[in-house]
Design an enzyme around this catalytic site. Structure first.
Site, PDB file in Angstrom:
ATOM      1  N   HIS A 103      69.085  36.203 -42.122  1.00  0.00           N
ATOM      2  CA  HIS A 103      69.217  34.831 -42.615  1.00  0.00           C
ATOM      3  C   HIS A 103      68.160  34.444 -43.650  1.00  0.00           C
ATOM      4  O   HIS A 103      68.259  33.373 -44.251  1.00  0.00           O
ATOM      5  CB  HIS A 103      69.209  33.845 -41.430  1.00  0.00           C
ATOM      6  CG  HIS A 103      70.121  32.674 -41.609  1.00  0.00           C
ATOM      7  ND1 HIS A 103      70.432  31.816 -40.578  1.00  0.00           N
ATOM      8  CD2 HIS A 103      70.785  32.201 -42.694  1.00  0.00           C
ATOM      9  CE1 HIS A 103      71.243  30.877 -41.029  1.00  0.00           C
ATOM     10  NE2 HIS A 103      71.471  31.082 -42.312  1.00  0.00           N
ATOM     11  N   ASP A 115      73.177  27.371 -36.175  1.00  0.00           N
ATOM     12  CA  ASP A 115      72.227  28.411 -35.762  1.00  0.00           C
ATOM     13  C   ASP A 115      71.686  28.050 -34.382  1.00  0.00           C
ATOM     14  O   ASP A 115      71.625  26.871 -34.016  1.00  0.00           O
ATOM     15  CB  ASP A 115      71.063  28.418 -36.776  1.00  0.00           C
ATOM     16  CG  ASP A 115      70.327  29.748 -36.896  1.00  0.00           C
ATOM     17  OD1 ASP A 115      70.077  30.386 -35.849  1.00  0.00           O
ATOM     18  OD2 ASP A 115      69.976  30.120 -38.023  1.00  0.00           O
ATOM     19  N   HIS A 147      68.660  28.784 -33.970  1.00  0.00           N
ATOM     20  CA  HIS A 147      67.271  28.620 -34.431  1.00  0.00           C
ATOM     21  C   HIS A 147      67.234  27.685 -35.636  1.00  0.00           C
ATOM     22  O   HIS A 147      68.228  27.584 -36.367  1.00  0.00           O
ATOM     23  CB  HIS A 147      66.695  29.974 -34.836  1.00  0.00           C
ATOM     24  CG  HIS A 147      66.925  31.062 -33.835  1.00  0.00           C
ATOM     25  ND1 HIS A 147      68.023  31.897 -33.888  1.00  0.00           N
ATOM     26  CD2 HIS A 147      66.211  31.414 -32.736  1.00  0.00           C
ATOM     27  CE1 HIS A 147      67.977  32.744 -32.868  1.00  0.00           C
ATOM     28  NE2 HIS A 147      66.893  32.477 -32.134  1.00  0.00           N
ATOM     29  N   ASP A 162      65.023  28.051 -38.157  1.00  0.00           N
ATOM     30  CA  ASP A 162      64.605  28.849 -39.327  1.00  0.00           C
ATOM     31  C   ASP A 162      63.757  28.028 -40.286  1.00  0.00           C
ATOM     32  O   ASP A 162      63.873  28.150 -41.514  1.00  0.00           O
ATOM     33  CB  ASP A 162      65.833  29.439 -40.044  1.00  0.00           C
ATOM     34  CG  ASP A 162      66.603  30.435 -39.178  1.00  0.00           C
ATOM     35  OD1 ASP A 162      66.126  30.771 -38.071  1.00  0.00           O
ATOM     36  OD2 ASP A 162      67.687  30.874 -39.612  1.00  0.00           O
ATOM     37  N   HIS A 207      63.157  35.645 -41.862  1.00  0.00           N
ATOM     38  CA  HIS A 207      64.454  35.028 -41.514  1.00  0.00           C
ATOM     39  C   HIS A 207      64.266  33.791 -40.629  1.00  0.00           C
ATOM     40  O   HIS A 207      65.210  33.016 -40.477  1.00  0.00           O
ATOM     41  CB  HIS A 207      65.435  36.025 -40.874  1.00  0.00           C
ATOM     42  CG  HIS A 207      65.228  36.310 -39.411  1.00  0.00           C
ATOM     43  ND1 HIS A 207      66.241  36.724 -38.583  1.00  0.00           N
ATOM     44  CD2 HIS A 207      64.118  36.250 -38.642  1.00  0.00           C
ATOM     45  CE1 HIS A 207      65.778  36.898 -37.362  1.00  0.00           C
ATOM     46  NE2 HIS A 207      64.495  36.633 -37.364  1.00  0.00           N
ATOM     47  N   ASP A 230      74.782  31.169 -38.972  1.00  0.00           N
ATOM     48  CA  ASP A 230      74.151  32.305 -38.288  1.00  0.00           C
ATOM     49  C   ASP A 230      74.979  32.557 -37.030  1.00  0.00           C
ATOM     50  O   ASP A 230      75.117  31.659 -36.181  1.00  0.00           O
ATOM     51  CB  ASP A 230      72.703  31.917 -37.934  1.00  0.00           C
ATOM     52  CG  ASP A 230      71.922  33.030 -37.255  1.00  0.00           C
ATOM     53  OD1 ASP A 230      72.514  33.866 -36.544  1.00  0.00           O
ATOM     54  OD2 ASP A 230      70.686  33.029 -37.401  1.00  0.00           O
ATOM     55  N   ASP A 282      74.407  33.857 -34.398  1.00  0.00           N
ATOM     56  CA  ASP A 282      73.719  33.668 -33.113  1.00  0.00           C
ATOM     57  C   ASP A 282      73.813  32.225 -32.623  1.00  0.00           C
ATOM     58  O   ASP A 282      73.396  31.914 -31.495  1.00  0.00           O
ATOM     59  CB  ASP A 282      72.283  34.209 -33.122  1.00  0.00           C
ATOM     60  CG  ASP A 282      71.290  33.389 -33.934  1.00  0.00           C
ATOM     61  OD1 ASP A 282      71.465  32.172 -34.098  1.00  0.00           O
ATOM     62  OD2 ASP A 282      70.295  34.000 -34.387  1.00  0.00           O
ATOM     63  N   GLU A 327      73.705  37.481 -39.994  1.00  0.00           N
ATOM     64  CA  GLU A 327      73.122  38.059 -38.773  1.00  0.00           C
ATOM     65  C   GLU A 327      74.113  38.799 -37.877  1.00  0.00           C
ATOM     66  O   GLU A 327      73.822  39.035 -36.700  1.00  0.00           O
ATOM     67  CB  GLU A 327      72.354  36.987 -37.962  1.00  0.00           C
ATOM     68  CG  GLU A 327      71.204  36.311 -38.716  1.00  0.00           C
ATOM     69  CD  GLU A 327      69.882  37.073 -38.688  1.00  0.00           C
ATOM     70  OE1 GLU A 327      69.813  38.194 -38.107  1.00  0.00           O
ATOM     71  OE2 GLU A 327      68.900  36.541 -39.274  1.00  0.00           O
TER      72      GLU A 327
HETATM   73  C1  DIR Z   1      61.766  32.679 -34.392  1.00  0.00           C
HETATM   74  C2  DIR Z   1      63.133  33.323 -34.247  1.00  0.00           C
HETATM   75  N1  DIR Z   1      61.846  31.236 -34.481  1.00  0.00           N
HETATM   76  C3  DIR Z   1      61.027  33.233 -35.610  1.00  0.00           C
HETATM   77  N2  DIR Z   1      63.960  33.045 -35.349  1.00  0.00           N
HETATM   78  C4  DIR Z   1      65.185  33.582 -35.540  1.00  0.00           C
HETATM   79  O1  DIR Z   1      60.919  34.448 -35.706  1.00  0.00           O
HETATM   80  O2  DIR Z   1      60.561  32.461 -36.417  1.00  0.00           O
HETATM   81  N3  DIR Z   1      65.959  33.195 -36.467  1.00  0.00           N
HETATM   82  N4  DIR Z   1      65.627  34.538 -34.779  1.00  0.00           N
HETATM   83  O3  DIR Z   1      67.217  33.575 -36.662  1.00  0.00           O
HETATM   84 MN    MN Z   2      69.258  31.944 -38.662  1.00  0.00          MN
HETATM   85 MN    MN Z   3      69.448  32.354 -35.450  1.00  0.00          MN
HETATM   86 MN    MN Z   4      68.119  35.490 -36.379  1.00  0.00          MN
END
Ligand code: DIR
Ligand code: MN
Ligand code: MN
Ligand code: MN
Length: 301
Positions: free
Chosen positions: A98, A121, A123, A125, A138, A225, A227, A270
């Site tokens: 991402h 998402d 998350h 991000d 990401h 995303d 996820d 993703e």
């Molecule tokens: C977490 C995970 N907040 C990071 N982030 C993800 O790594 O900054 N984003 N998986 O898709």
């Molecule tokens: Mn993402």
């Molecule tokens: Mn995500």
């Molecule tokens: Mn991710």
């Protein structure tokens, strides 16, 4: 009406192997032909070939991992996406991780400064180079797009043009402490899974669009995303989080965005076709394809 598929076999924004195979799998599963069947012309002339930057030439900058590589790839993607929009085509970017959205949304904002972003998402991000725990870029594209955090010369091409009122989140359920603070401080509208449970997906999408696009006259960039979906729906992704969107909730978001008539760019991100058993991998690839079709006008009736 033409969809331009931008295949981005890229994984440098995170640590897991395999997400670079996502776009190849989505195309091999027949996504271009499926989009043609919806009545679109489809332009796809092969996946993006990214120049390599070897790891020894790309040491971390602060906590940021693969910073020069991610920056270079996203800059190239922003130019490609911007060119497609300029040609009147709708870019469908297939990730890849991402971090690529730093590129896709920059490309959108080059052509449509008034565009809004619907970010689906688990998350947010929105970590900055200072708040990130993982160093994975990401987890940071929104912060770069909004100009949050310190200036990193290697990313100076990313113009901080995304305002906090022009992005809305749906599906959040796994935020870092710093990200929660950033969302509050910047008054960013977010519909977590709690709000999806409370209001239902129909009301949530309506409220989300009312926030970023009250008169439904602004161009919409949908960055999805996979996820965001529950791991039972999209298991083959790098950072699955339980308690996610159902199959229908995910598709409903795409259908409702299509119905606005405002969609001008779409990211499907993703999909990692290596992180599960064959059945789960195929299920995730199929769901990536069907989300894209829903956003491009596929209906149930
Ligand atoms: C977490 C995970 N907040 C990071 N982030 C993800 O790594 O900054 N984003 N998986 O898709
Ligand atoms: Mn993402
Ligand atoms: Mn995500
Ligand atoms: Mn991710």
């Amino acid at each position: 009406k033409t969809v331009a598929i931008v295949g981005c076999p890229f994984r440098g924004g995170q640590r897991k192997l395999g997400v670079d195979k996502g776009p190849i799998a989505l195309v091999e599963a027949g996504l271009p032909d499926q989009i043609k069947e919806l009545g679109w012309k489809v332009k796809f002339d092969g996946h993006h070939q990214f120049e390599e930057i070897s790891a020894e030439n790309d040491p971390p900058i602060g906590k940021l991992l693969n910073p020069r590589l991610v920056s270079k790839v996203c800059k190239a993607v922003s130019e490609t996406v911007g060119d497609h929009i300029k040609n009147g085509e709708l870019p469908l970017t297939l990730g890849g991780d991402h971090s690529l959205a730093m590129g896709t949304i920059s490309g959108t904002l080059d052509r449509y400064p008034e565009a809004c972003v619907v970010w689906v998402d688990a998350h947010a991000d929105i970590n900055t180079p200072e708040t990130t725990g993982s160093g994975n870029i990401h987890g940071m594209p929104v912060a770069f797009l909004m100009g949050l955090g310190p200036t990193i010369p290697e990313f100076s091409w990313v113009k901080p043009r995304l305002s906090s009122s022009r992005i809305v989140y749906i599906g959040l359920r796994d935020l870092d402490a710093g990200e929660k603070r950033i969302l509050k401080e910047n008054k960013i509208k977010a519909f977590s899974m709690h709000e999806v449970d409370r209001w239902g997906i129909g009301r949530v999408v309506e409220m989300a669009l009312d926030h970023v696009n009250p008169d439904r006259d602004r161009p919409i960039h949908l960055s999805f995303d996979v996820d965001a979906l529950d791991p039972s729906v999209a298991p083959s992704t790098g950072t699955p989080v339980r308690g996610g969107l159902t199959f229908r909730e995910g598709h409903y978001i795409c259908e409702a965005v299509y119905e606005t008539g405002c969609l001008i760019a779409l990211d499907i991100m993703e999909v990692n076709p290596s992180l599960a058993d064959t059945a789960s991998i195929n299920q995730t690839i199929a769901v990536g394809c069907s989300l894209a079709r829903s956003a491009l006008g596929e209906t149930l009736l």
